[in-house]
Write a protein that holds these residues in place. Structure first.
Motif, PDB file in Angstrom:
ATOM      1  N   ARG A 153       3.458 -24.429   0.498  1.00  0.00           N
ATOM      2  CA  ARG A 153       2.449 -23.425   1.067  1.00  0.00           C
ATOM      3  C   ARG A 153       1.956 -22.400  -0.034  1.00  0.00           C
ATOM      4  NH1 ARG A 153       2.276 -24.034   6.919  1.00  0.00           N
ATOM      5  NH2 ARG A 153       3.520 -25.961   7.299  1.00  0.00           N
ATOM      6  N   PRO A 154       0.644 -21.962   0.178  1.00  0.00           N
ATOM      7  CA  PRO A 154       0.197 -21.080  -0.851  1.00  0.00           C
ATOM      8  C   PRO A 154       0.893 -19.675  -0.513  1.00  0.00           C
ATOM      9  CG  PRO A 154      -1.224 -21.004   0.943  1.00  0.00           C
ATOM     10  CD  PRO A 154      -0.239 -22.222   1.325  1.00  0.00           C
ATOM     11  N   LEU A 155       0.636 -18.727  -1.639  1.00  0.00           N
ATOM     12  CA  LEU A 155       1.082 -17.347  -1.520  1.00  0.00           C
ATOM     13  C   LEU A 155       0.053 -16.683  -1.416  1.00  0.00           C
ATOM     14  CD1 LEU A 155       2.942 -14.904  -2.206  1.00  0.00           C
ATOM     15  CD2 LEU A 155       2.585 -14.941  -4.608  1.00  0.00           C
ATOM     16  N   SER A 156      -0.225 -16.136  -0.304  1.00  0.00           N
ATOM     17  CA  SER A 156      -1.426 -15.352   0.068  1.00  0.00           C
ATOM     18  C   SER A 156      -1.039 -13.848   0.334  1.00  0.00           C
ATOM     19  CB  SER A 156      -2.134 -15.917   1.248  1.00  0.00           C
ATOM     20  OG  SER A 156      -3.164 -15.112   1.714  1.00  0.00           O
ATOM     21  N   ASN A 157      -2.046 -13.013  -0.373  1.00  0.00           N
ATOM     22  CA  ASN A 157      -1.826 -11.583   0.238  1.00  0.00           C
ATOM     23  C   ASN A 157      -3.172 -10.857   0.146  1.00  0.00           C
ATOM     24  OD1 ASN A 157       0.687 -12.245  -2.005  1.00  0.00           O
ATOM     25  ND2 ASN A 157       1.345 -10.926  -0.127  1.00  0.00           N
ATOM     26  N   VAL A 158      -3.382  -9.640   0.800  1.00  0.00           N
ATOM     27  CA  VAL A 158      -4.540  -9.135   1.105  1.00  0.00           C
ATOM     28  C   VAL A 158      -4.625  -7.752   0.430  1.00  0.00           C
ATOM     29  CG1 VAL A 158      -6.125  -7.974   2.640  1.00  0.00           C
ATOM     30  CG2 VAL A 158      -5.135 -10.099   3.151  1.00  0.00           C
ATOM     31  N   LEU A 159      -5.462  -7.264  -0.321  1.00  0.00           N
ATOM     32  CA  LEU A 159      -5.478  -6.109  -1.032  1.00  0.00           C
ATOM     33  C   LEU A 159      -5.608  -4.854  -0.167  1.00  0.00           C
ATOM     34  CD1 LEU A 159      -5.390  -4.473  -3.677  1.00  0.00           C
ATOM     35  CD2 LEU A 159      -7.764  -4.660  -3.894  1.00  0.00           C
ATOM     36  N   LYS A 160      -4.946  -3.693  -0.195  1.00  0.00           N
ATOM     37  CA  LYS A 160      -5.348  -2.672   0.691  1.00  0.00           C
ATOM     38  C   LYS A 160      -4.890  -1.417  -0.105  1.00  0.00           C
ATOM     39  CE  LYS A 160      -5.284  -0.319   4.622  1.00  0.00           C
ATOM     40  NZ  LYS A 160      -6.431  -0.282   5.374  1.00  0.00           N
ATOM     41  N   ARG A 161      -6.233  -0.630  -0.097  1.00  0.00           N
ATOM     42  CA  ARG A 161      -6.259   0.452  -0.748  1.00  0.00           C
ATOM     43  C   ARG A 161      -5.535   1.685   0.142  1.00  0.00           C
ATOM     44  NH1 ARG A 161      -9.947   1.215  -5.164  1.00  0.00           N
ATOM     45  NH2 ARG A 161     -11.287  -0.589  -5.510  1.00  0.00           N
ATOM     46  N   VAL A 162      -4.699   2.389  -0.594  1.00  0.00           N
ATOM     47  CA  VAL A 162      -3.867   3.483   0.178  1.00  0.00           C
ATOM     48  C   VAL A 162      -4.133   4.709  -0.638  1.00  0.00           C
ATOM     49  CG1 VAL A 162      -2.501   1.739   1.286  1.00  0.00           C
ATOM     50  CG2 VAL A 162      -1.772   2.821  -1.015  1.00  0.00           C
ATOM     51  N   SER A 163      -4.001   5.998   0.136  1.00  0.00           N
ATOM     52  CA  SER A 163      -4.104   7.198  -0.495  1.00  0.00           C
ATOM     53  C   SER A 163      -2.453   7.408  -1.131  1.00  0.00           C
ATOM     54  CB  SER A 163      -4.387   8.256   0.495  1.00  0.00           C
ATOM     55  OG  SER A 163      -5.621   8.267   1.023  1.00  0.00           O
ATOM     56  N   ALA A 164      -2.397   7.951  -2.013  1.00  0.00           N
ATOM     57  CA  ALA A 164      -0.954   8.273  -2.876  1.00  0.00           C
ATOM     58  C   ALA A 164      -0.753   9.832  -2.765  1.00  0.00           C
ATOM     59  CB  ALA A 164      -0.860   7.744  -4.040  1.00  0.00           C
ATOM     60  N   SER A 165       0.305  10.078  -1.934  1.00  0.00           N
ATOM     61  CA  SER A 165       0.596  11.698  -2.068  1.00  0.00           C
ATOM     62  C   SER A 165       1.080  12.173  -3.526  1.00  0.00           C
ATOM     63  CB  SER A 165       1.696  12.123  -0.926  1.00  0.00           C
ATOM     64  OG  SER A 165       2.798  11.413  -1.561  1.00  0.00           O
ATOM     65  N   LYS A 166       0.689  13.460  -3.568  1.00  0.00           N
ATOM     66  CA  LYS A 166       1.041  13.831  -4.905  1.00  0.00           C
ATOM     67  C   LYS A 166       2.306  14.265  -4.946  1.00  0.00           C
ATOM     68  CE  LYS A 166      -0.181  17.669  -8.306  1.00  0.00           C
ATOM     69  NZ  LYS A 166      -1.289  18.948  -8.433  1.00  0.00           N
ATOM     70  N   PRO A 167       3.322  14.070  -5.845  1.00  0.00           N
ATOM     71  CA  PRO A 167       4.563  14.272  -5.903  1.00  0.00           C
ATOM     72  C   PRO A 167       4.530  15.826  -5.903  1.00  0.00           C
ATOM     73  CG  PRO A 167       4.051  13.418  -8.023  1.00  0.00           C
ATOM     74  CD  PRO A 167       3.023  13.174  -7.068  1.00  0.00           C
ATOM     75  N   VAL A 168       5.799  16.614  -5.296  1.00  0.00           N
ATOM     76  CA  VAL A 168       6.105  17.808  -5.177  1.00  0.00           C
ATOM     77  C   VAL A 168       7.552  18.094  -6.225  1.00  0.00           C
ATOM     78  CG1 VAL A 168       6.609  19.873  -3.953  1.00  0.00           C
ATOM     79  CG2 VAL A 168       4.962  18.235  -3.280  1.00  0.00           C
ATOM     80  N   ILE A 169       7.680  18.586  -7.025  1.00  0.00           N
ATOM     81  CA  ILE A 169       8.767  18.756  -8.031  1.00  0.00           C
ATOM     82  C   ILE A 169       9.312  20.165  -7.515  1.00  0.00           C
ATOM     83  CG2 ILE A 169      10.139  18.282 -10.157  1.00  0.00           C
ATOM     84  CD1 ILE A 169       8.249  16.007  -9.174  1.00  0.00           C
ATOM     85  N   GLU A 170      10.931  20.001  -7.036  1.00  0.00           N
ATOM     86  CA  GLU A 170      11.292  21.446  -6.923  1.00  0.00           C
ATOM     87  C   GLU A 170      12.403  21.572  -7.824  1.00  0.00           C
ATOM     88  OE1 GLU A 170      11.812  22.158  -2.474  1.00  0.00           O
ATOM     89  OE2 GLU A 170      10.908  20.175  -2.355  1.00  0.00           O
ATOM     90  N   SER A 171      12.519  23.025  -8.230  1.00  0.00           N
ATOM     91  CA  SER A 171      13.841  23.076  -8.959  1.00  0.00           C
ATOM     92  C   SER A 171      15.035  23.417  -8.146  1.00  0.00           C
ATOM     93  CB  SER A 171      13.669  24.457  -9.626  1.00  0.00           C
ATOM     94  OG  SER A 171      12.509  24.194 -10.655  1.00  0.00           O
ATOM     95  N   LEU A 172      16.177  22.956  -8.454  1.00  0.00           N
ATOM     96  CA  LEU A 172      17.530  23.123  -7.792  1.00  0.00           C
ATOM     97  C   LEU A 172      18.268  24.280  -8.074  1.00  0.00           C
ATOM     98  CD1 LEU A 172      19.058  19.402  -7.838  1.00  0.00           C
ATOM     99  CD2 LEU A 172      18.031  20.641  -6.000  1.00  0.00           C
TER     100      LEU A 172
END
Length: 329
Positions: free
Chosen positions: A310-329
């Motif tokens: 069988r073939p390998l099939s995938n559909v492209l989906k554009r998504v929003s990427a959240s900006k990482p928040v870096i916190e100090s410990l």
């Protein structure tokens, strides 16, 4: 023999043997079965009888109901390592070298690109004698099991990406047993999806361009890899074929032997840790990006070859990427 993974009627992911249009369901996921075989130093097909059940499922229904999963997964996704190599196939250097030449005409004529030189090293020394070490290939890290997508599922493209394009190739699947011994489970068709526009900006951005989703399957081929593999890769938009190219793989069409690629990956002790699972991509020979194709949201990427049913099939989906928040410990 071909093995897939599906969700059974108890909502568990289990392995299944492909028997024509029917799937013969096993009692455990493929990782569990393969690790059992590796720890006992037995062939995979020799232990399958211990995991057989009476349950079966239509292959077509498994696809239409969305029950197919990646053909192998790890219970701890961070221990499934996605890596790969490139410039391994005869003819693969030309599009990559052109991509990295840039716009400076003088530079184009002055000397070969680093890409071409790397490819030439493989042609000269990528297939060593059994007792020798061959030329070191290009190598990259792609991610972990967290970014491995199932066949017929969406491949996501984050909004910070400049591009998303298919890479039709083969991948080797490997498991490390409890004693740190490495075993090849088999081979799979793969879409090593990448951001070629980012890579084209500067070849040192290759590492960034590879950190994207990917997909393998739908089957793992268990057995010796044929010398020649013939396949097709196509893109579809709105139900119509947008682009199509045949591709060839197998050692007949490669400048590196599979054993050489394996050696230069597993020579590192960090990749020989007990119970790891590895998907190692063997490189692509054709790219739609080389034909100036830009994929859009909803486009289907379809890959097939003569060692899968069988073939390998995938559909492209554009998504929003959240900006990482870096916190100090």
């Amino acid at each position: 023999m071909h093995i897939v993974q599906v969700v059974n009627d108890s909502n568990e992911v289990v392995a299944a043997i492909v028997n024509g249009d029917e799937l013969e369901l096993l009692a455990q996921p493929l990782y569990t079965i393969a690790l059992h075989a590796a720890n006992q130093e037995r062939k995979l097909d020799a232990v399958l009888s211990e995991f057989r059940t009476d349950a079966t499922l239509s292959y077509d229904k498994a696809i239409s109901d969305g029950r197919l999963r990646a053909p192998i997964t790890h219970p701890e996704p961070a221990n499934l390592l996605l890596t790969g190599t490139g410039l391994t196939h005869l003819g693969s250097a030309a599009p990559r070298s052109q991509m990295h030449e840039g716009e400076n005409v003088e530079a184009k004529t002055a000397q070969p690109t680093d890409t071409q030189r790397m490819f030439d090293l493989g042609v000269a020394g990528g297939k060593p004698a059994a007792d020798e070490v061959g030329a070191q290939p290009e190598w990259f890290y792609k991610g972990t099991g967290h970014t491995l997508r199932a066949p017929f599922a969406e491949i996501t493209m984050p909004d910070f990406a400049l591009d998303g394009g298919e890479e039709a190739e083969l991948a080797g699947i490997y498991i490390v047993n409890d004693q740190g011994r490495i075993f090849r489970v088999g081979y799979s068709l793969a879409n090593e999806f990448s951001d070629h526009v980012t890579e084209k900006q500067n070849y040192l951005y290759l590492a960034h361009s590879k950190l994207r989703d990917c997909s393998i399957g739908p089957e793992i081929f268990v057995g010796e890899l044929p010398e020649e593999i013939k396949g097709n890769v196509s893109l579809h938009r709105g139900g119509e074929q947008l682009w199509h190219r045949p591709f060839m793989s197998g050692e007949k069409h490669m400048c590196h032997s599979v054993s050489n690629l394996e050696y230069h990956h597993f020579k590192y002790a960090t990749f020989c840790q007990p119970n790891q699972l590895h998907v190692h991509f063997f490189g692509a020979a054709v790219l739609s990006f080389g034909d100036d194709i830009a994929l859009e949201d909803g486009d289907e990427m379809r890959i097939e070859c003569d060692i899968t049913t069988r073939p390998l099939s995938n559909v492209l989906k554009r998504v929003s990427a959240s900006k990482p928040v870096i916190e100090s410990l």
